[in-house]
Design an enzyme around this catalytic site. Structure first.
Site, mmCIF file in Angstrom:
data_model
loop_
_atom_site.group_PDB
_atom_site.id
_atom_site.type_symbol
_atom_site.label_atom_id
_atom_site.label_comp_id
_atom_site.label_asym_id
_atom_site.label_seq_id
_atom_site.Cartn_x
_atom_site.Cartn_y
_atom_site.Cartn_z
ATOM 1 N N ALA A 83 6.987 30.952 -43.699
ATOM 2 C CA ALA A 83 6.563 29.784 -44.476
ATOM 3 C C ALA A 83 5.299 30.090 -45.274
ATOM 4 C CB ALA A 83 6.339 28.592 -43.542
ATOM 5 N N GLU A 84 4.366 30.816 -44.658
ATOM 6 C CA GLU A 84 3.137 31.186 -45.352
ATOM 7 C C GLU A 84 3.425 32.138 -46.502
ATOM 8 O OE1 GLU A 84 0.294 30.087 -45.502
ATOM 9 O OE2 GLU A 84 -0.979 31.667 -46.316
ATOM 10 N N LYS A 116 21.793 60.050 -41.093
ATOM 11 C CA LYS A 116 22.351 60.100 -42.451
ATOM 12 C C LYS A 116 22.933 58.723 -42.775
ATOM 13 C CE LYS A 116 25.398 62.774 -45.455
ATOM 14 N NZ LYS A 116 26.113 61.611 -46.019
ATOM 15 N N CYS A 124 59.266 65.755 -63.153
ATOM 16 C CA CYS A 124 60.026 66.271 -64.296
ATOM 17 C C CYS A 124 61.437 66.728 -63.949
ATOM 18 C CB CYS A 124 59.257 67.419 -64.955
ATOM 19 S SG CYS A 124 59.213 68.934 -63.952
#
Length: 790
Positions: free
Chosen positions: A34-35, A126, A421
């Site tokens: 809050a501060e 890591k 193909c």
């Protein structure tokens, strides 16, 4: 009032930055939320009232930039390299052994009880996120960039400013004037779950895992979107800098922490590989309880002078390694096996799986490598299989659960015809060459024989041909290449150079300007350096470095194309199998036709010339005899035979003169028998004469005129390029130095002859100053090149 406001704004910024430092770096918040919110709200109100006092390093500026239309590019002064991987304990021990061997006499002696000297390693988890670079000048964040391809990344400056724990201004004092910090942007498990929960609530799309969420968030064109995501940053090292830094990796990280940059809480030092392995096991045990995801542990040699001594190889440092954790595994069903066709015609099986979550990622496809792997697994369609993400990246089928095999399971069969193909699919043959013979065996790869008549092979071949490190045709992306092939405008790489404006402008996605730009880029590629052209051809097993070697050593496409396998093996790092691949490629009639068409259509090779001086008269008769693979004759026998006979014709004559051969010194009975049998076959004698004739033609024969390598003005010198060159690219500068005989290294050492420092030069320039190495600015470098005609 403005003066008072300015003072209060500065007070608030200092206070908020201090709270950020204590919260994000020290994990010791000194005020309640809050501060903090009250201070932030007050600062924001003051800046709105006095916009002339707003600065980029203010805490309020984390969200405020306008959305971008695209990311700019950033060239990394020091490349952001990837790391080598260790997957087992033996891999890490091998790494430690290589480090100690590389350091040699620099390591202190072991103890009195025979223990070897130990290397100190910095150990860190890591993180599974996105690697980024942060550039600070005079303590202020001025740029953020992604790793990209390691050399060039994307400018994400507006987005990194929104990451809460990245300081916009460095804390404390004593930081270098220029400091590039490298680290990982990631998303915690909790942040990831909250992000997905919000997406579900809004009816949006969820992310598959925290890493994808982090990467996607950081690459948003609108920084406000990035700011809404729970991203965090962790420093793991530095790039360029100008100033003083500690002389160890951990020392640098602790300095970064003092300047407000977060580092890993798990950072530790390990003395020797056993302590490193112990750290790996501890982190592995904690892995699931950590607040963020990791996929292994990174070990780095701690001393920076030792890092510099070890240097780099290819695209990874020799002083660091990532020890990956074992992959996480799951069960799923193999629904089908499909076959993909690659650039070289390899027909590769791919597993289609019932989708399953593995280590946070939905997996529906997995690699099967080849049909030998399918046979090894005993795999059938319908099987329940164990899959894992190898190295937490590539899904892989590991095992079949035989007890779950259904009655209707079907075998996996390689297609007889290419699925693209329709051409025949044949199994490759492996040639094993040994003394005096070559034997054939079946390989593990099946290939479509359709070559470039197969659209899959044609597309991949052209994508490679036009790529940045090959012919470098800007604007010819994968989708455009596929479109050109699909509409049959391009049936070989040579057809790119016959494209007309009318053909291209009619394609989907093209207008007048984009068409002219593409044709201009194709035209601009008509004068490639020989090395780039060789690489672009896509010769099997010939990468960029081998292509450079061929171009530099043999000097012309004519010699490279004509070179016999045995002649090619005189070049460093070219083995017989690669030599046969090169020779076979240029023997192929179709390949020769495509190359001829490229030349006819205006492709003019640059940087062709004579045989490189170091290969002039480089061959010896003894080496030729050894390369002939004569049974019973190795290097020593070949040397004795060469000395006795004096010439190849003398060797051939001696082989059939049994009495003279019997009294020749230095040859065993087996060697004499092998020699006689080998040259009794006329084809073998013809082959030897053909090799010798080519050595003469190329100027490599032992009787050829020698060239003084030192005649190249920079022969034997090691040079380093750093900073940005304005008159040319770094790659061009490197090529011109190499043409003058210099070796271009990536790091500065006491052996460096000269450093070329352009604008932005950092740590390499500083190192040159420390060692007293000669430094040239770009103007002096250009004058030197002009002096030598380079």
């Amino acid at each position: 009032m403005t003066s008072t406001a300015a003072q209060r704004i500065e007070q608030l910024r200092v206070a908020i930055n201090e709270h950020n430092y204590r919260y994000y770096v020290l994990d010791e918040p000194s005020v309640p939320d809050a501060e903090y919110d009250r201070l932030f709200k007050e600062l924001k109100a003051l800046e709105e009232a006095h916009p002339e006092l707003v600065s980029l390093d203010s805490p309020t500026q984390r969200v405020g930039a306008e959305a971008l239309s695209a990311f700019g590019q950033v060239r990394h002064e020091i490349p952001m390299l990837s790391l080598g991987n260790a997957f087992a304990e033996d891999d890490l021990r091998d790494f430690d052994r290589r480090v100690r061997e590389g350091l040699g006499e620099l390591l202190p002696a072991g103890d009195l009880f025979g223990a070897g000297a130990l290397v100190e390693y910095a150990c860190e988890p890591k993180l599974d996120g996105l690697a980024v670079s942060l550039l600070y000048e005079n303590g202020v964040l001025v740029r953020g960039a992604t790793r990209g391809d390691g050399s060039t990344g994307e400018d994400i400056s507006s987005n990194v400013r929104t990451v809460r724990n990245i300081p916009l201004r460095l804390h404390g004092e004593g930081w270098p004037r220029v400091l590039e910090v490298r680290g990982e942007v990631f998303m915690s498990r909790a942040g990831f779950e909250a992000l997905n929960a919000r997406a579900i609530e809004a009816g949006g799309k969820t992310f598959a895992n925290p890493r994808n969420a982090a990467a996607g968030s950081l690459r948003q064109l609108d920084p406000k979107v990035t700011a809404s995501r729970p991203l965090e940053f962790c420093s793991y090292g530095i790039g360029q800098f100008e100033g003083e830094l500690p002389d160890t990796h951990t020392g640098i990280l602790e300095a970064l922490k003092g300047w407000g940059l977060p580092i890993s809480h798990e950072l530790q030092l390990a003395r020797g590989v056993d302590e490193a392995l112990a750290y790996y096991r501890v982190i592995g045990a904690k892995r699931d309880s950590l607040a963020y995801e990791i996929d292994g542990v990174v070990f780095k040699v701690n001393r920076l002078d030792w890092q510099r001594e070890l240097g780099f190889r290819a695209r990874e440092p020799r002083w660091a390694i990532a020890h990956k954790f074992p992959a996480q595994e799951e069960l799923t069903e193999l629904l089908d096996v499909e076959f993909q066709v690659g650039r070289t015609g390899a027909v590769t099986p791919v597993a289609r799986l019932r989708p399953v979550q593995v280590a946070g990622v939905t997996v529906s496809n997995a690699t099967l490598h080849n049909m030998d792997e399918v046979a090894r697994l005993g795999l059938m369609i319908g099987d329940t299989v164990i899959i894992r993400r190898a190295g937490d990246v590539i899904p892989q089928v590991m095992q079949v659960v035989l007890e779950r095999r259904p009655a209707d399971a079907r075998p996996v069969a390689i297609p007889q015809s290419c699925p693209i193909c329709g051409s025949h699919v044949e199994r490759t043959q492996l040639v094993k060459r040994s003394k005096g013979k070559a034997s054939l065996s079946e390989g593990s790869i099946y290939r479509c024989v359709g070559r470039l008549s197969c659209q899959a092979q044609l597309k991949q071949a052209i994508i490679h041909f036009v790529s940045r490190r090959a012919m470098d045709i800007d604007g010819l992306g994968d989708k455009i290449v596929e479109q050109l092939v699909d509409v049959e405008l391009v049936k070989s790489p040579a057809d790119l150079y016959t494209l007309s404006f009318e053909q291209v402008v009619g394609l989907e996605g093209f207008a007048e300007l984009s068409t002219r730009n593409l044709l201009a880029a194709i035209a601009a590629s008509r004068q490639p350096p020989l090395a780039r052209f060789i690489f672009a051809l896509g010769i099997p097993d010939v990468g960029e470095e081998t292509a450079k070697l061929l171009a530099r050593a043999l000097g012309s496409l004519t010699r490279i194309a004509a070179a016999l396998p045995e002649v090619l093996t005189w070049l460093p790092d070219v083995g017989l199998e690669v030599a046969h691949e090169i020779h076979s490629f240029f023997e192929d009639a179709h390949n020769r036709t495509v190359i001829a068409q490229l030349r006819e259509r205006g492709v003019e090779l640059q940087e062709e010339g004579e045989l490189h001086a170091e290969f002039a008269a480089c061959a010896t008769l003894a080496e030729l005899l050894n390369k002939l693979n004569i049974a019973g004759i190795a290097a020593t026998g070949a040397k004795n035979l060469a000395e006795a006979a004096g010439s190849l014709e003398g060797v051939i004559a001696l082989s059939q003169d049994w009495l003279s051969l019997n009294v020749t010194k230095g040859l065993s009975e087996k060697a004499r028998q092998g020699l006689r049998e080998f040259f009794a076959v006329p084809a073998n004698a013809d082959k030897a004469r053909t090799i010798e004739a080519q050595l003469r033609e190329f100027g490599m024969h032992w009787q050829s005129a020698k060239k003084v390598v030192a005649g190249l003005p920079l022969a034997g010198q090691t040079w380093v390029l750093t900073g940005t060159l304005e008159a040319m690219s770094r790659d061009e500068g490197k090529a011109r130095l190499e043409a003058l005989g210099a070796k271009v290294a990536g790091s500065v050492s006491a052996k460096t002859h000269c450093v070329v420092a352009g604008p932005g030069a950092g740590s390499k320039l500083a190192k040159a100053g420390e060692l007293g190495v000669r430094v040239l600015d770009e103007q002096a470098f250009l004058e030197l090149l002009a002096q030598y005609g380079g």
